[in-house]
Scaffold this motif. Structure first.
Motif, short mmCIF file in Angstrom:
data_model
loop_
_atom_site.label_atom_id
_atom_site.label_comp_id
_atom_site.label_asym_id
_atom_site.label_seq_id
_atom_site.Cartn_x
_atom_site.Cartn_y
_atom_site.Cartn_z
N THR A 143 -2.87 5.00 -1.76
CA THR A 143 -3.64 5.82 -0.84
C THR A 143 -3.10 7.25 -0.90
O THR A 143 -2.18 7.60 -0.16
CB THR A 143 -3.55 5.25 0.60
OG1 THR A 143 -3.91 3.88 0.56
CG2 THR A 143 -4.49 5.99 1.53
N ARG A 194 -8.99 4.80 -1.18
CA ARG A 194 -7.89 4.00 -1.68
C ARG A 194 -8.20 3.60 -3.12
O ARG A 194 -9.35 3.50 -3.51
CB ARG A 194 -7.68 2.78 -0.80
CG ARG A 194 -7.09 3.15 0.55
CD ARG A 194 -7.08 1.98 1.52
NE ARG A 194 -6.24 2.24 2.67
CZ ARG A 194 -6.60 2.97 3.72
NH1 ARG A 194 -7.78 3.54 3.75
NH2 ARG A 194 -5.77 3.15 4.73
N GLU A 219 0.87 -1.17 0.00
CA GLU A 219 0.00 0.00 0.00
C GLU A 219 0.91 1.23 0.00
O GLU A 219 1.66 1.46 0.95
CB GLU A 219 -0.92 0.02 1.21
CG GLU A 219 -1.84 1.23 1.21
CD GLU A 219 -2.90 1.19 2.29
OE1 GLU A 219 -3.59 2.22 2.45
OE2 GLU A 219 -3.07 0.15 2.95
N THR A 233 -2.14 -1.23 -3.76
CA THR A 233 -3.10 -0.25 -3.28
C THR A 233 -2.39 1.09 -3.21
O THR A 233 -1.25 1.17 -2.76
CB THR A 233 -3.63 -0.65 -1.89
OG1 THR A 233 -4.27 -1.93 -1.99
CG2 THR A 233 -4.62 0.37 -1.35
#
Length: 141
Positions: free
Chosen positions: A124, A111, A46, A122
């Motif tokens: 963000t 996200r 992420e 991912t």
């Protein structure tokens, strides 16, 4: 289906990151570093991209995760940060705990999904989360 998701580690179905977004531009700037990191680690990634650096949660935050910092054209692992900053075991635990808190406080942010080197990640693009993680880094360093 929820139990199977936990067993087999399925990921959330986030919408794709928009091609012309600032976050996509930031990812493009660090794509070589991200591809290298994606080849080295097996867990989910992420990325919290910014215009001058990126923080990458590895694994399943906020409970089980590692973190890497992409800055100045390099990737710095959590372990390397601990060594470079000469953090004691207690400071290392505090570092992790503060990162967990930062992540939990930003759980409601949007996200997106993206592909780096053929791998789904991912993304963000959250100033709130970026600022919180940056403050943790500043506090520990």
């Amino acid at each position: 289906m929820g139990m199977l998701d936990k067993w087999f580690g399925s990921k959330h179905a986030y919408p794709p990151l928009e091609a012309g977004s600032d976050a996509q531009h930031y990812l493009d700037d660090i794509s070589d570093e991200l591809k290298g990191l994606a080849r080295q680690v097996r867990g989910p990634l992420e990325v919290i991209p910014t215009d001058h650096e990126a923080f990458v949660f590895i694994g399943k935050p906020p409970q089980q995760f590692g973190i890497a910092w992409i800055h100045d054209g390099e990737v710095t692992s959590f372990q390397k940060l601990v060594e470079e900053w000469h953090l004691s075991n207690e400071q290392r635990k505090a570092f992790i705990h503060e990162l967990q808190d930062a992540y939990e406080h930003a759980e409601g942010v949007r996200r997106y999904s993206a592909r780096i080197g053929g791998r789904k990640i991912t993304v963000t693009p959250s100033p709130l989360l970026e600022r919180a993680v940056h403050e943790v880094f500043d506090h520990m360093h």
